[in-house]
Design an enzyme around this catalytic site. Structure first.
Site, PDB file in Angstrom:
ATOM      1  N   CYS A   2      -2.102 -66.655  20.185  1.00 35.11           N
ATOM      2  CA  CYS A   2      -2.447 -68.012  19.735  1.00 35.11           C
ATOM      3  C   CYS A   2      -3.105 -68.834  20.849  1.00 35.11           C
ATOM      4  O   CYS A   2      -2.827 -68.633  22.025  1.00 35.11           O
ATOM      5  CB  CYS A   2      -1.197 -68.752  19.300  1.00 35.11           C
ATOM      6  SG  CYS A   2      -0.254 -67.872  18.071  1.00 35.11           S
ATOM      7  N   ARG A  27      -8.751 -64.197  22.771  1.00 34.13           N
ATOM      8  CA  ARG A  27      -7.329 -63.900  22.884  1.00 34.13           C
ATOM      9  C   ARG A  27      -6.793 -63.177  21.648  1.00 34.13           C
ATOM     10  O   ARG A  27      -5.692 -62.633  21.680  1.00 34.13           O
ATOM     11  CB  ARG A  27      -6.545 -65.202  23.080  1.00 34.13           C
ATOM     12  CG  ARG A  27      -6.889 -65.906  24.378  1.00 34.13           C
ATOM     13  CD  ARG A  27      -6.343 -67.307  24.374  1.00 34.13           C
ATOM     14  NE  ARG A  27      -4.893 -67.324  24.410  1.00 34.13           N
ATOM     15  CZ  ARG A  27      -4.175 -67.431  25.513  1.00 34.13           C
ATOM     16  NH1 ARG A  27      -4.779 -67.537  26.667  1.00 34.13           N
ATOM     17  NH2 ARG A  27      -2.869 -67.447  25.467  1.00 34.13           N
ATOM     18  N   TRP A  75      -2.119 -66.258  15.787  1.00 32.72           N
ATOM     19  CA  TRP A  75      -1.945 -64.810  15.722  1.00 32.72           C
ATOM     20  C   TRP A  75      -0.574 -64.622  15.089  1.00 32.72           C
ATOM     21  O   TRP A  75       0.451 -64.967  15.684  1.00 32.72           O
ATOM     22  CB  TRP A  75      -1.979 -64.235  17.140  1.00 32.72           C
ATOM     23  CG  TRP A  75      -2.009 -62.743  17.223  1.00 32.72           C
ATOM     24  CD1 TRP A  75      -3.095 -61.923  17.075  1.00 32.72           C
ATOM     25  CD2 TRP A  75      -0.906 -61.872  17.512  1.00 32.72           C
ATOM     26  NE1 TRP A  75      -2.734 -60.622  17.245  1.00 32.72           N
ATOM     27  CE2 TRP A  75      -1.408 -60.553  17.510  1.00 32.72           C
ATOM     28  CE3 TRP A  75       0.453 -62.082  17.751  1.00 32.72           C
ATOM     29  CZ2 TRP A  75      -0.589 -59.448  17.755  1.00 32.72           C
ATOM     30  CZ3 TRP A  75       1.261 -60.975  17.993  1.00 32.72           C
ATOM     31  CH2 TRP A  75       0.736 -59.681  18.002  1.00 32.72           C
ATOM     32  N   ASN A  99       2.386 -72.418  20.283  1.00 32.97           N
ATOM     33  CA  ASN A  99       2.300 -71.007  20.696  1.00 32.97           C
ATOM     34  C   ASN A  99       3.705 -70.539  21.031  1.00 32.97           C
ATOM     35  O   ASN A  99       4.485 -71.303  21.628  1.00 32.97           O
ATOM     36  CB  ASN A  99       1.450 -70.848  21.964  1.00 32.97           C
ATOM     37  CG  ASN A  99      -0.027 -71.040  21.695  1.00 32.97           C
ATOM     38  OD1 ASN A  99      -0.436 -71.255  20.560  1.00 32.97           O
ATOM     39  ND2 ASN A  99      -0.813 -70.963  22.758  1.00 32.97           N
ATOM     40  N   GLY A 100       4.033 -69.299  20.724  1.00 37.25           N
ATOM     41  CA  GLY A 100       5.356 -68.773  21.061  1.00 37.25           C
ATOM     42  C   GLY A 100       6.155 -68.482  19.806  1.00 37.25           C
ATOM     43  O   GLY A 100       5.611 -68.441  18.699  1.00 37.25           O
ATOM     44  N   GLU A 477      -5.327 -44.286  30.710  1.00 34.43           N
ATOM     45  CA  GLU A 477      -6.131 -45.491  30.507  1.00 34.43           C
ATOM     46  C   GLU A 477      -7.331 -45.187  29.594  1.00 34.43           C
ATOM     47  O   GLU A 477      -7.680 -45.978  28.717  1.00 34.43           O
ATOM     48  CB  GLU A 477      -6.582 -46.036  31.873  1.00 34.43           C
ATOM     49  CG  GLU A 477      -7.507 -47.226  31.838  1.00 34.43           C
ATOM     50  CD  GLU A 477      -6.938 -48.444  31.104  1.00 34.43           C
ATOM     51  OE1 GLU A 477      -5.744 -48.473  30.764  1.00 34.43           O
ATOM     52  OE2 GLU A 477      -7.735 -49.369  30.848  1.00 34.43           O
ATOM     53  N   LYS A 481      -8.034 -46.995  26.034  1.00 38.41           N
ATOM     54  CA  LYS A 481      -9.312 -47.671  25.731  1.00 38.41           C
ATOM     55  C   LYS A 481      -9.864 -47.165  24.407  1.00 38.41           C
ATOM     56  O   LYS A 481     -10.287 -47.941  23.567  1.00 38.41           O
ATOM     57  CB  LYS A 481     -10.363 -47.411  26.823  1.00 38.41           C
ATOM     58  CG  LYS A 481     -10.214 -48.141  28.125  1.00 38.41           C
ATOM     59  CD  LYS A 481     -10.554 -49.599  28.098  1.00 38.41           C
ATOM     60  CE  LYS A 481      -9.354 -50.428  27.776  1.00 38.41           C
ATOM     61  NZ  LYS A 481      -8.431 -50.730  28.821  1.00 38.41           N
ATOM     62  N   GLU A 484      -7.714 -48.352  21.378  1.00 40.18           N
ATOM     63  CA  GLU A 484      -7.657 -49.780  21.058  1.00 40.18           C
ATOM     64  C   GLU A 484      -8.969 -50.328  20.505  1.00 40.18           C
ATOM     65  O   GLU A 484      -8.937 -51.243  19.691  1.00 40.18           O
ATOM     66  CB  GLU A 484      -7.125 -50.627  22.226  1.00 40.18           C
ATOM     67  CG  GLU A 484      -8.057 -50.888  23.372  1.00 40.18           C
ATOM     68  CD  GLU A 484      -7.446 -51.822  24.425  1.00 40.18           C
ATOM     69  OE1 GLU A 484      -7.739 -51.625  25.606  1.00 40.18           O
ATOM     70  OE2 GLU A 484      -6.685 -52.744  24.076  1.00 40.18           O
ATOM     71  N   HIS A 500       3.372 -26.941  27.346  1.00 41.88           N
ATOM     72  CA  HIS A 500       4.720 -27.308  26.899  1.00 41.88           C
ATOM     73  C   HIS A 500       4.698 -28.001  25.535  1.00 41.88           C
ATOM     74  O   HIS A 500       5.641 -28.687  25.174  1.00 41.88           O
ATOM     75  CB  HIS A 500       5.396 -28.189  27.945  1.00 41.88           C
ATOM     76  CG  HIS A 500       5.538 -27.492  29.266  1.00 41.88           C
ATOM     77  ND1 HIS A 500       6.412 -26.448  29.470  1.00 41.88           N
ATOM     78  CD2 HIS A 500       4.860 -27.641  30.433  1.00 41.88           C
ATOM     79  CE1 HIS A 500       6.286 -25.999  30.702  1.00 41.88           C
ATOM     80  NE2 HIS A 500       5.342 -26.716  31.318  1.00 41.88           N
ATOM     81  N   LYS A 599      -5.502 -60.754  23.557  1.00 37.60           N
ATOM     82  CA  LYS A 599      -5.826 -60.587  24.975  1.00 37.60           C
ATOM     83  C   LYS A 599      -4.606 -60.819  25.851  1.00 37.60           C
ATOM     84  O   LYS A 599      -4.344 -60.087  26.793  1.00 37.60           O
ATOM     85  CB  LYS A 599      -6.948 -61.562  25.355  1.00 37.60           C
ATOM     86  CG  LYS A 599      -7.384 -61.472  26.804  1.00 37.60           C
ATOM     87  CD  LYS A 599      -8.051 -60.149  27.091  1.00 37.60           C
ATOM     88  CE  LYS A 599      -8.418 -59.978  28.547  1.00 37.60           C
ATOM     89  NZ  LYS A 599      -8.729 -58.568  28.851  1.00 37.60           N
TER      90      LYS A 599
HETATM   91  C1  AGP Z   1      -5.602 -53.193  27.663  1.00 40.43           C
HETATM   92  O1  AGP Z   1      -6.917 -53.005  27.378  1.00 40.43           O
HETATM   93  C2  AGP Z   1      -4.879 -54.212  26.920  1.00 40.43           C
HETATM   94  N1  AGP Z   1      -5.611 -55.309  26.539  1.00 40.43           N
HETATM   95  C3  AGP Z   1      -3.418 -54.412  27.280  1.00 40.43           C
HETATM   96  O2  AGP Z   1      -2.813 -53.176  27.395  1.00 40.43           O
HETATM   97  C4  AGP Z   1      -3.076 -55.276  28.525  1.00 40.43           C
HETATM   98  O3  AGP Z   1      -3.398 -54.583  29.690  1.00 40.43           O
HETATM   99  C5  AGP Z   1      -1.571 -55.629  28.478  1.00 40.43           C
HETATM  100  O4  AGP Z   1      -1.325 -56.396  27.335  1.00 40.43           O
HETATM  101  C6  AGP Z   1      -1.087 -56.337  29.706  1.00 40.43           C
HETATM  102  O5  AGP Z   1      -1.729 -57.560  29.882  1.00 40.43           O
HETATM  103  P1  AGP Z   1      -1.712 -58.315  31.274  1.00 40.43           P
HETATM  104  O6  AGP Z   1      -2.430 -57.446  32.242  1.00 40.43           O
HETATM  105  O7  AGP Z   1      -2.430 -59.605  30.998  1.00 40.43           O
HETATM  106  O8  AGP Z   1      -0.281 -58.520  31.639  1.00 40.43           O
END
Ligand code: AGP
Length: 604
Positions: A2, A27, A75, A99-100, A477, A481, A484, A500, A599
């Site tokens: 949010c 975000r 969100w 927010n929250g 990673e 990527k 997501e 395994h 985000k």
């Molecule tokens: C990665 O591409 C993501 N957007 C996500 O995993 C992100 O790294 C994670 O939410 C942690 O966020 P931060 O680094 O702002 O703490």
């Protein structure tokens, strides 16, 4: 997640609020709304499901004049994404954005319903609007009503409250969800992220945990957790105004991938010059005997990579854990332990909670590797090592990750000095870092080849990523990527684990991406590659020339620039970022705002 924007001004604020919301779109959100008090003392509200542009179109069709207003991108957490659940929520003359998460919202909802309050949404936020409305009946001011309300709330909030009858002020409160006040001339603003307000001001004060503030045109008054007056120093923002601009690039993600040579140079500035590391600003780490790293998502992968460096180069024991796990288990803290959090945003709820727990558990020192100055993790940690990546808008973390890796290499050197790291290793590390921005530039030169390669992934439903040693987190990673932003199911394995279990997955439909720099493990990795080839898997190998991995049937080899092993994890991240980007573009997904993601994850 949010986003909040608010303004108290003499001019009409609808466009300022809408521009602020647009700048917070990155975000992640599912609906948006705003409420404005107009000159006739009326409270008008418009909300829309979907993009901020739909809200802006509605406001341009039915203009909303007025100098006091609040706006929000939602969100969904409680209640589906819908217009009725979008903020602001209204009770009588009161309007609220939040927010929250309010954890005791069900109990409060029942109490309020018993008192005759009618709910029009499924959200937890609506209880705040009704509570403030109720408290205002007996409180001496809107400020007192919000102070009385917050004592009844359990959970996290950043909220802004306006009262139709008092257009000259808004009340804001922060607990677990960031808020920043923006200073104008004869006008003031509030937002959940300074980026939202950069078109109108560069002067900001960050609220601290538990703060409540009254924001008026002519000034602000801040009160701390105990409702005592508090000073929050205004600072000039260092964030670039056009940080939210895509420039010549089609997506923020691509722009941010290409910004990496400069971002890494910025991370190194003043910390590496004349071939020497200058790490004094990190303070005295000589007594540290153990390092515990805590992070989420991509930042966790940076932490996993750093463990190889901290143990392998600095000779100091290092554990890495996902924040949401660490915060809910009993852990044993050894004497002289350093807690390191890693976060792009500095506001990730689980990481922040883990830091707070760590302080209670008695870690000797806490340090955050973070990208956002003034964020909660920066303010609450003993030390901060800023990554200086600049604003990262794409939800998929790219330059934030590689700059985290560089910062963690600097931290490794600082920890290792006079310990497990001899001067020859420090010299090697220094040389490698000096060449890194140029090598990243070279790796970006692979873009056209990777774009072609991406065609071969677009129709696939699954993919495997393999690496060994410090390339295993890089494989993780790469898989994160791809999943997501292209929604292709992708998993990463330490290549030695193949036999395994995961080997059973291999067939012609399973593309396998391998990161294979020339290092001590490359011969082992070659055997793993053969295991896959023998079972008909289609391999895509990013390989150092000296690794001598030749293209064969079912195996494409993309040569990588030669580099020192130490920095190979940073360099080999680049092609994986580009691969996921191009696959997503071919598939036509929303690259910068992938579905269901945010985000900055400021709720648990
Ligand atoms: C990665 O591409 C993501 N957007 C996500 O995993 C992100 O790294 C994670 O939410 C942690 O966020 P931060 O680094 O702002 O703490």
């Amino acid at each position: 997640m949010c986003g909040i924007v608010g303004a108290v001004a003499q001019r009409d604020v609808a466009d300022i609020l809408l521009e602020g919301l647009k700048r917070l779109e990155y975000r992640g959100y599912d609906s948006a709304g705003l409420a404005i008090i107009n000159g006739a003392g009326e409270l008008t509200r418009t909300r829309r499901l979907g993009k901020v542009q739909a809200l802006a179109d509605a406001v341009h069709t039915y203009p909303m004049p007025g100098g006091t207003g609040i706006a929000h991108t939602r969100w969904a957490t409680h209640g589906e994404p819908s217009e009725a659940n979008a903020h602001p929520h209204v009770s009588g003359d009161i309007a609220v954005v939040h927010n929250g998460i309010i954890e005791n919202h069900e109990v409060l909802r029942r109490q309020l319903q018993a008192q005759g309050y009618v709910f029009t949404s499924q959200t937890d936020t609506e209880v705040i609007a009704h509570l403030v409305e109720r408290e205002l009946k007996t409180a001496s001011s809107l400020l007192d009503a919000v102070m009385a309300t917050r004592t009844q709330l359990h959970g996290a909030y950043g909220m802004v409250v306006v009262d139709r009858k008092q257009p000259e002020r808004m009340i804001v409160a922060r607990s677990g969800s960031p808020l920043v006040i923006g200073f104008g001339i004869g006008e003031h603003f509030v937002a959940s992220d300074q980026l939202a307000l950069l078109p109108v001001t560069r002067k900001f004060a960050f609220l601290e945990e538990g703060d409540v503030a009254e924001i008026r045109r002519d000034g602000i008054s801040v009160y701390d957790l105990n409702n005592q007056p508090a000073e929050r120093e205004a600072q000039e923002s260092t964030v670039e105004h056009d940080a939210g601009d895509k420039g010549e690039f089609r997506h923020y993600m691509l722009k941010e991938i290409y910004e990496q040579p400069q971002a890494i140079a910025n991370t190194l500035e003043g910390r590496l010059f004349n071939g020497q590391l200058n790490l004094e600003a990190l303070g005295d780490l000589s007594g540290i005997e153990q390092v515990q790293i805590i992070a989420c998502g991509t930042s966790y992968h940076a932490g996993m990579t750093a463990r190889y460096w901290i143990e392998g180069l600095a000779g100091i024991a290092c554990n890495v854990e996902i924040a949401s796990e660490f915060r809910y288990r009993k852990s044993v803290v050894r004497p002289n332990s350093l807690l390191v959090t890693i976060s792009q945003s500095g506001e990730t709820a689980d990481t922040l909670a883990a830091l707070r727990l760590a302080k209670e558990l008695g870690f000797s020192k806490t340090l955050t590797v973070c990208n956002v100055p003034g964020s909660s993790l920066v303010r609450e940690s003993d030390m901060a090592l800023m990554t200086r990546a600049g604003a990262e808008i794409g939800v998929a973390s790219t330059k934030a990750f590689t700059t985290q890796l560089v910062a963690l290499l600097l931290l490794t050197a600082a920890l290792g000095r006079g310990r497990g790291m001899d001067s020859a290793t420090e010299k090697r590390l220094t040389d490698a870092l000096t060449h890194l921005p140029g090598l990243i530039d070279k790796a970006l030169g692979m873009n056209a080849d990777i774009q072609q390669l991406a065609e071969r992934f677009a129709e696939k439903h699954h993919a495997l990523f393999l690496g060994r040693g410090d390339q295993y987190p890089i494989a993780m990673e790469g898989a994160l990527k791809l999943k997501e932003i292209s929604y292709i199911h992708a998993e990463a394995y330490a290549a030695g684990e193949l036999k395994h279990g995961p080997l059973a997955l291999i067939d012609a439909e399973m593309p396998i991406v391998v990161v294979a720099p020339h290092n001590d493990l490359v011969e082992k990795l070659k055997s793993n590659i053969e295991e896959v080839r023998a079972r008909g898997g289609e391999l895509f190998v990013f390989a150092g020339e000296a690794a001598a991995i030749e293209p064969q049937s079912n195996m494409v080899v993309l040569p990588m620039p030669a580099c020192d092993d130490i920095i190979a994890p940073v360099l080999y991240t680049l092609p994986l970022q580009l691969l996921s980007y191009h696959v997503a573009v071919i598939k036509g997904t929303d690259v910068d705002q992938p579905r269901n993601l945010a985000k900055s994850v400021t709720v648990e």
